[in-house]
Design a protein around this motif. Structure first.
Motif, short mmCIF file in Angstrom:
data_model
loop_
_atom_site.label_atom_id
_atom_site.label_comp_id
_atom_site.label_asym_id
_atom_site.label_seq_id
_atom_site.Cartn_x
_atom_site.Cartn_y
_atom_site.Cartn_z
N PRO A 196 0.81 -1.23 0.00
CA PRO A 196 0.00 0.00 0.00
C PRO A 196 0.84 1.27 0.00
O PRO A 196 0.45 2.27 -0.61
CB PRO A 196 -0.82 -0.13 1.29
CG PRO A 196 -0.85 -1.60 1.59
CD PRO A 196 0.47 -2.12 1.12
N ALA A 197 1.99 1.25 0.67
CA ALA A 197 2.84 2.45 0.72
C ALA A 197 3.38 2.78 -0.66
O ALA A 197 3.46 3.96 -1.04
CB ALA A 197 3.99 2.25 1.72
N TYR A 198 3.75 1.76 -1.43
CA TYR A 198 4.23 2.02 -2.80
C TYR A 198 3.10 2.59 -3.65
O TYR A 198 3.31 3.50 -4.45
CB TYR A 198 4.79 0.75 -3.44
CG TYR A 198 5.37 1.02 -4.81
CD1 TYR A 198 6.69 1.44 -4.94
CD2 TYR A 198 4.60 0.90 -5.96
CE1 TYR A 198 7.23 1.73 -6.18
CE2 TYR A 198 5.14 1.18 -7.21
CZ TYR A 198 6.45 1.59 -7.32
OH TYR A 198 6.97 1.89 -8.55
N ALA A 199 1.89 2.07 -3.48
CA ALA A 199 0.75 2.57 -4.24
C ALA A 199 0.50 4.05 -3.93
O ALA A 199 0.22 4.84 -4.83
CB ALA A 199 -0.49 1.74 -3.94
N ARG A 200 0.61 4.44 -2.66
CA ARG A 200 0.44 5.85 -2.30
C ARG A 200 1.55 6.70 -2.91
O ARG A 200 1.31 7.81 -3.42
CB ARG A 200 0.42 6.01 -0.78
CG ARG A 200 -0.83 5.42 -0.12
CD ARG A 200 -0.94 5.88 1.33
NE ARG A 200 0.16 5.38 2.15
CZ ARG A 200 0.13 4.22 2.80
NH1 ARG A 200 -0.93 3.42 2.70
NH2 ARG A 200 1.16 3.83 3.54
N ALA A 201 2.78 6.17 -2.87
CA ALA A 201 3.90 6.90 -3.47
C ALA A 201 3.73 7.05 -4.97
O ALA A 201 4.06 8.09 -5.55
CB ALA A 201 5.21 6.18 -3.14
N TYR A 202 3.21 6.02 -5.60
CA TYR A 202 2.95 6.04 -7.04
C TYR A 202 1.94 7.14 -7.38
O TYR A 202 2.15 7.94 -8.30
CB TYR A 202 2.46 4.67 -7.48
CG TYR A 202 2.06 4.59 -8.94
CD1 TYR A 202 2.97 4.17 -9.90
CD2 TYR A 202 0.76 4.89 -9.34
CE1 TYR A 202 2.60 4.08 -11.23
CE2 TYR A 202 0.39 4.81 -10.67
CZ TYR A 202 1.31 4.40 -11.61
OH TYR A 202 0.94 4.32 -12.93
N ASP A 203 0.83 7.17 -6.65
CA ASP A 203 -0.19 8.19 -6.92
C ASP A 203 0.35 9.59 -6.71
O ASP A 203 0.09 10.50 -7.50
CB ASP A 203 -1.40 7.96 -6.00
CG ASP A 203 -2.25 6.77 -6.44
OD1 ASP A 203 -2.13 6.36 -7.61
OD2 ASP A 203 -3.02 6.26 -5.62
#
Length: 248
Positions: A196-203
């Motif tokens: 989830p942290a990577y997904a937030r960083a991606y967005d």
């Protein structure tokens, strides 16, 4: 990118200690090969899978085989070597084969930038902003033709997204290039359930102006080359943004 030595095939016995794999070659020998992928390798390390190894006679190397490919029952291939993407992308950039970056003529690998990072490629060309390009290897496929990244938690990957965002803020161009090292995928999305942290960083990086592009690869026992551009899922990959990237 062609393999330096003709590959030999066999069946996977087991992958263990992240960097080791035992294989029974087609000629009956059992060998231990270097596994050049420390990731989860989901769906790529099952006992009995057909694999392809690259032999070497380098006296400095303890292991005389390196694991390069998985050949699926469908006839498709996956390259498990995480060093291959940068080599394949470098050749493609120098040949002007990445359409989004084809106007750049100077390609410099491994240039220091950001928070103690080294960008995979720094591209420059008179009249254009410098382009900072990070490359990520994608091997996860859990359904249909959908490639996903990452296959496990990657704090380093999230940091790279933050570094690229900082380059955009400084007036440069920043590109995250996902290279799908499978021949059975036709699109890409972020595996938010796995990290989830990577997904937030991606967005957050996408909102900051980092360009997200994806290419597939042509793979066979002779080598790996850049293929066609693939669509990237543009829907938000995470829940409401926290405003923070992963810290490390």
């Amino acid at each position: 990118m062609r393999f330096q030595t003709p590959l030999v095939s066999g069946r996977l016995i087991r992958r263990y200690k992240r960097f080791l794999a035992d294989i029974r070659l087609d000629d009956g020998r059992e060998v231990t090969a270097h596994c050049p992928n420390p990731g989860a390798m989901s769906g790529l390390k099952d006992e009995g899978m057909r694999v392809w190894l690259e032999p070497n006679d380098d006296p400095k190397k303890k292991l005389k085989f390196g694991w390069r490919l998985v050949e699926h029952e469908t006839g498709h291939f996956t390259c498990v070597d995480t060093a291959v993407p940068n080599r394949a992308v470098k050749a493609a950039l120098e040949a002007g084969q990445v359409a989004e970056l084809s106007r750049y003529r100077r390609v410099r690998p491994e240039v220091g930038y950001g928070q103690n990072s080294r960008v995979d490629f720094l591209l420059s060309q008179d009249g254009l902003p410098d382009a900072y390009v990070e490359v990520k290897s994608v091997t996860l496929c859990r359904q249909g033709d959908l490639a996903e990244f990452p296959d496990s938690v990657t704090l380093r990957g999230a940091r790279h997204l933050a570094d690229l965002s900082a380059m955009v803020a400084a007036g440069h161009r920043a590109v995250m290039l996902y290279l799908v090292q499978r021949t059975d995928c036709g699109r890409l999305k972020i595996a938010a359930d796995l990290d989830p942290a990577y997904a937030r960083a991606y967005d957050a990086a996408r909102r900051a102006g980092v360009q997200m592009i994806c290419y597939d690869t042509k793979i066979d026992p002779l080598g790996v080359t850049l293929g066609l551009a693939l669509p990237v899922d543009e829907k938000p990959q995470s829940g409401p943004p926290s405003g923070n990237f992963a810290s490390n």
